[in-house]
Design an enzyme around this catalytic site. Structure first.
Site, PDB file in Angstrom:
ATOM      1  CG  HIS A   1      17.380  25.866   0.261  1.00 58.57           C
ATOM      2  ND1 HIS A   1      17.934  27.056  -0.465  1.00 58.57           N
ATOM      3  CD2 HIS A   1      17.713  24.932  -0.901  1.00 58.57           C
ATOM      4  CE1 HIS A   1      18.594  26.847  -1.220  1.00 58.57           C
ATOM      5  NE2 HIS A   1      18.725  25.441  -1.809  1.00 58.57           N
TER       6      HIS A   1
ATOM      7  CG  ASP B   1      17.445  29.912   1.360  1.00 56.59           C
ATOM      8  OD1 ASP B   1      17.890  29.306   2.273  1.00 56.59           O
ATOM      9  OD2 ASP B   1      17.466  29.938   0.079  1.00 56.59           O
TER      10      ASP B   1
ATOM     11  N   GLY C   1      22.674  21.706  -6.700  1.00 58.91           N
ATOM     12  CA  GLY C   1      23.776  21.359  -6.137  1.00 58.91           C
ATOM     13  C   GLY C   1      24.702  22.589  -5.578  1.00 58.91           C
TER      14      GLY C   1
ATOM     15  CB  SER D   1      21.437  25.184  -2.709  1.00 64.38           C
ATOM     16  OG  SER D   1      20.462  25.250  -3.864  1.00 64.38           O
ATOM     17  N   GLY D   2      23.604  27.241  -1.389  1.00 68.42           N
ATOM     18  CA  GLY D   2      24.462  27.590  -0.299  1.00 68.42           C
ATOM     19  C   GLY D   2      25.821  28.024  -0.423  1.00 68.42           C
TER      20      GLY D   2
END
Length: 269
Positions: free
Chosen positions: A73, A121, A214, A216-217
């Site tokens: 995402h 994801d 922020g 994320s990932g």
């Protein structure tokens, strides 16, 4: 699994995966705290360009010299990205850090952007050139295929995400201790219900510490029995009600579900 291990062992060289030169501060924290500089040397800042400036958008994890793991995402085909490695404070000049352009973005083939609860994801980023590992740039280990973290295990989430709901982004890399929540608990109706599946990891939900916008990932870092840090999760989503929301733990893509996909993708690209 064997091919994945071969790729990563060849990649590591003199630096073993998951063993940072500068040890993390691993104490219980409230709402996160500044990480010790360069103590999570696989953490990256994924950035995009707009109007001639570069902006941090997501985290990621170095898993091989030319490969970074992040969330699907985080990726938009309309953006141009770069990766910064060896960073601690994004507002300061850090001469030993590296900035590398991105040549390929590969989302998991079963990722559906409008159906987050479907999972998958996860994304791989190929860098324009291989990294040279040193004291501040090193890879994380991958967990064993299919491994399920035990309930209440303490793991660390790291990133430059907002320090609280609607709050500012920090300058320095943050870390926060989260306790893993078993799927049997996290899937109860007063927790996440059927929004989560077994390809995900829930961690947190105490209303105190969580990942936020922020982050994320970025990785969920868990210490294995041999003393190496493994990236067990990729930050995927949290509650729309806000960060640090009770019984709405941070949700991570479970990396051990995707060992084969990671191995095959790296080998074929």
């Amino acid at each position: 699994m064997a091919s994945l291990l071969a790729v990563l062992l060849l990649a590591v060289g003199a630096y073993g995966c998951g063993v940072p030169t500068y040890k993390p501060l691993t104490s219980r924290v409230v709402n996160g705290e500044d990480a010790a500089p360069n103590s999570w040397p696989w953490q990256v800042s994924l950035q995009y360009t707009s109007g001639g400036y570069w902006y941090h958008t997501c985290g990621g994890t170095v898993i091989a010299p030319q490969w970074v793991l992040t969330a699907a995402h985080c990726i938009s085909s309309s953006n141009t990205y770069r990766v910064q490695v060896g960073r601690h404070n994004l507002r300061q000049n850090e001469p030993e850090a590296r900035t590398i352009s991105v040549v390929k973005l590969i989302n998991h083939p079963r990722w559906i952007s409008i159906l987050l609860s479907n999972g998958n994801d996860i994304s791989l980023i190929k860098l324009a050139e291989p990294l040279e590992y040193n004291d501040i740039i090193q890879p994380a280990c991958l967990p064993a295929a299919g491994y399920i973290l035990p309930h209440n295990l303490g793991c660390y989430t790291t990133g430059w995400g907002n320090v609280q709901t609607g709050g500012p982004a920090p300058d320095a890399l943050q870390q926060g201790l989260l306790l893993v929540v078993a799927h049997a608990t996290c899937s109860q109706s007063d927790w996440w219900g059927n929004t989560v599946n077994t390809r995900m990891i829930c961690a947190g939900g105490d209303g105190v510490v969580s990942s936020c916008n922020g982050d994320s990932g970025g990785p969920l870092n868990c210490l294995n029995d041999q003393g190496s840090w493994e990236v067990h999760g990729v930050v995927s989503f949290g509650s729309s009600l806000g960060c640090n929301y009770y019984k709405k733990p941070s949700v991570f893509t479970r990396v051990s579900e995707y060992n084969s996909w990671i191995s095959t993708t790296i080998a074929s690209n």
